[in-house]
Design an enzyme around this catalytic site. Structure first.
Site, PDB file in Angstrom:
ATOM      1  N   ASP A  26       0.832  -1.214   0.000  1.00  0.00           N
ATOM      2  CA  ASP A  26       0.000   0.000   0.000  1.00  0.00           C
ATOM      3  C   ASP A  26       0.866   1.264   0.000  1.00  0.00           C
ATOM      4  OD1 ASP A  26      -2.429   1.333  -0.037  1.00  0.00           O
ATOM      5  OD2 ASP A  26      -2.512   1.490   2.149  1.00  0.00           O
ATOM      6  N   ASN A  74     -11.017  -2.598  -5.297  1.00  0.00           N
ATOM      7  CA  ASN A  74     -10.252  -1.597  -6.054  1.00  0.00           C
ATOM      8  C   ASN A  74     -10.891  -1.245  -7.415  1.00  0.00           C
ATOM      9  OD1 ASN A  74      -7.017  -2.736  -4.790  1.00  0.00           O
ATOM     10  ND2 ASN A  74      -8.249  -1.003  -4.101  1.00  0.00           N
TER      11      ASN A  74
HETATM   12  C1  IPE Z   1      -5.371  -2.695  -0.095  1.00  0.00           C
HETATM   13  O1  IPE Z   1      -5.082  -1.351  -0.226  1.00  0.00           O
HETATM   14  C2  IPE Z   1      -5.342  -3.362  -1.437  1.00  0.00           C
HETATM   15  C3  IPE Z   1      -4.030  -3.467  -2.080  1.00  0.00           C
HETATM   16  C4  IPE Z   1      -2.887  -3.097  -1.571  1.00  0.00           C
HETATM   17  C5  IPE Z   1      -4.030  -4.069  -3.379  1.00  0.00           C
HETATM   18  P1  IPE Z   1      -6.230  -0.249  -0.350  1.00  0.00           P
HETATM   19  O2  IPE Z   1      -5.538   1.038  -0.536  1.00  0.00           O
HETATM   20  O3  IPE Z   1      -7.185  -0.648  -1.407  1.00  0.00           O
HETATM   21  O4  IPE Z   1      -6.944  -0.354   1.049  1.00  0.00           O
HETATM   22  P2  IPE Z   1      -7.817   0.712   1.845  1.00  0.00           P
HETATM   23  O5  IPE Z   1      -8.833   1.246   0.872  1.00  0.00           O
HETATM   24  O6  IPE Z   1      -6.883   1.794   2.305  1.00  0.00           O
HETATM   25  O7  IPE Z   1      -8.393  -0.033   3.000  1.00  0.00           O
HETATM   26  C1  IPE Z   2      -1.725   0.219  -3.323  1.00  0.00           C
HETATM   27  O1  IPE Z   2      -1.470   1.571  -3.333  1.00  0.00           O
HETATM   28  C2  IPE Z   2      -1.993  -0.341  -4.698  1.00  0.00           C
HETATM   29  C3  IPE Z   2      -3.385  -0.699  -4.961  1.00  0.00           C
HETATM   30  C4  IPE Z   2      -4.355  -0.656  -4.093  1.00  0.00           C
HETATM   31  C5  IPE Z   2      -3.715  -1.138  -6.289  1.00  0.00           C
HETATM   32  P1  IPE Z   2      -2.653   2.648  -3.310  1.00  0.00           P
HETATM   33  O2  IPE Z   2      -3.017   2.975  -4.713  1.00  0.00           O
HETATM   34  O3  IPE Z   2      -3.751   2.191  -2.445  1.00  0.00           O
HETATM   35  O4  IPE Z   2      -1.894   3.875  -2.671  1.00  0.00           O
HETATM   36  P2  IPE Z   2      -2.500   4.898  -1.613  1.00  0.00           P
HETATM   37  O5  IPE Z   2      -2.925   4.079  -0.420  1.00  0.00           O
HETATM   38  O6  IPE Z   2      -3.646   5.588  -2.261  1.00  0.00           O
HETATM   39  O7  IPE Z   2      -1.349   5.795  -1.296  1.00  0.00           O
HETATM   40 MG    MG Z   3      -4.148   2.435  -0.440  1.00  0.00          MG
END
Ligand code: IPE
Ligand code: IPE
Ligand code: MG
Length: 253
Positions: A26, A74
């Site tokens: 993340d 997502n």
């Molecule tokens: C979890 O991260 C999913 C992945 C890393 C693929 P998210 O960014 O989607 O999670 P939330 O929304 O902060 O809980």
């Molecule tokens: C994790 O990084 C990757 C996916 C969930 C696909 P994020 O895209 O959630 O990054 P932040 O949390 O918005 O910084």
């Molecule tokens: Mg995230």
């Protein structure tokens, strides 16, 4: 080995190593925003980091690595961000097809793969065929993955086996149910890492992480270098795992 030789000093003895590491990768979007760049570029940087960390895990002898790449939730992001992530996946799959055989890694894709575009499913099938012949580290890339979906899909497969007379509900227990999950017969993750500062599971490996040690770091995923993984593994080695007992349960030698 040459590349990472120095950092290995802080790594514990083999018997204190996590056999299976899970990572919620993340922080890509925030990493990009902090630099005034579009979120998509954060995902490209994150994909690079994944390549490096998965290779490193293979070198230091981790048996299995499961990474959360795209969740069932997502899809609710803007369409161009989702398309950007799918395109990175296409690129990764093409590269892996070329390089995988040399690396001996077993690359698997876990999640509701049926919902992915057909060209991606074809690329995955090609990689499955190569991976089936390999014997090295198992790398599970979780795409369109949700821990709840994993359990629901396992229940459906189990129910189908019951209807076909291949399973007996009266004999169901946890050990009999686990193989129906996407992770199949893999040992449960010992260490679950989440980068990016949030302290939540976000629907990753819910069943499998029941006794995982949870490691949260503020480091954003694109900055999570092998030295950071070393720190997480060293921290893991210092944990006393009790699994509900009064005393520590030491790993089998
Ligand atoms: C979890 O991260 C999913 C992945 C890393 C693929 P998210 O960014 O989607 O999670 P939330 O929304 O902060 O809980
Ligand atoms: C994790 O990084 C990757 C996916 C969930 C696909 P994020 O895209 O959630 O990054 P932040 O949390 O918005 O910084
Ligand atoms: Mg995230």
């Amino acid at each position: 080995m040459k590349l990472f030789g120095k950092r290995r000093d802080i790594l514990p003895d083999k018997e204190k190593f996590p056999r299976h590491i899970a990572i919620i990768m993340d922080g890509n979007g925030r990493w990009a925003s902090k630099r005034g760049m579009p979120r998509k570029l954060g995902h490209s940087a994150g994909a690079e980091r994944f390549r490096e960390i998965s290779e490193y895990c293979g070198e230091i002898g981790v048996e299995a690595l499961s990474v959360f790449a795209f969740s069932t939730e997502n899809w609710n992001r803007p369409a161009d961000e989702v398309e950007g992530i799918l395109n990175l996946l296409r690129k990764y799959l093409d590269e892996s097809c070329e390089k995988l055989a040399a690396k001996n890694a077993r690359l698997r894709f876990l999640g509701r793969l049926d919902a992915l575009p057909e060209d991606i499913r074809e690329k995955i099938a090609r990689i499955d065929a190569i991976s089936a012949k390999q014997t090295g580290i198992i790398v599970n890339v979780c795409i369109n993955y949700g821990g709840r979906a994993d359990i629901v899909d396992a229940v459906k497969r189990y129910a189908a086996d019951c209807a076909a007379g291949k399973a007996d509900p009266a004999a169901l227990d946890e050990a009999a149910f686990s193989p129906y999950l996407y992770t199949g017969d893999l040992p449960d993750p010992d260490l679950l890492i989440r980068t990016g500062g949030e302290m939540r599971i976000s629907n990753f490996l819910l069943w499998q992480s029941a006794y995982a040690e949870l490691y949260f770091t503020d480091t954003l995923w694109p900055e999570f270098k092998p030295a950071e993984l070393d720190k997480a593994i060293a921290w893991f080695a210092s944990r006393k795992r009790r699994f509900g007992r009064a005393e520590e349960v030491k790993p089998a030698k």
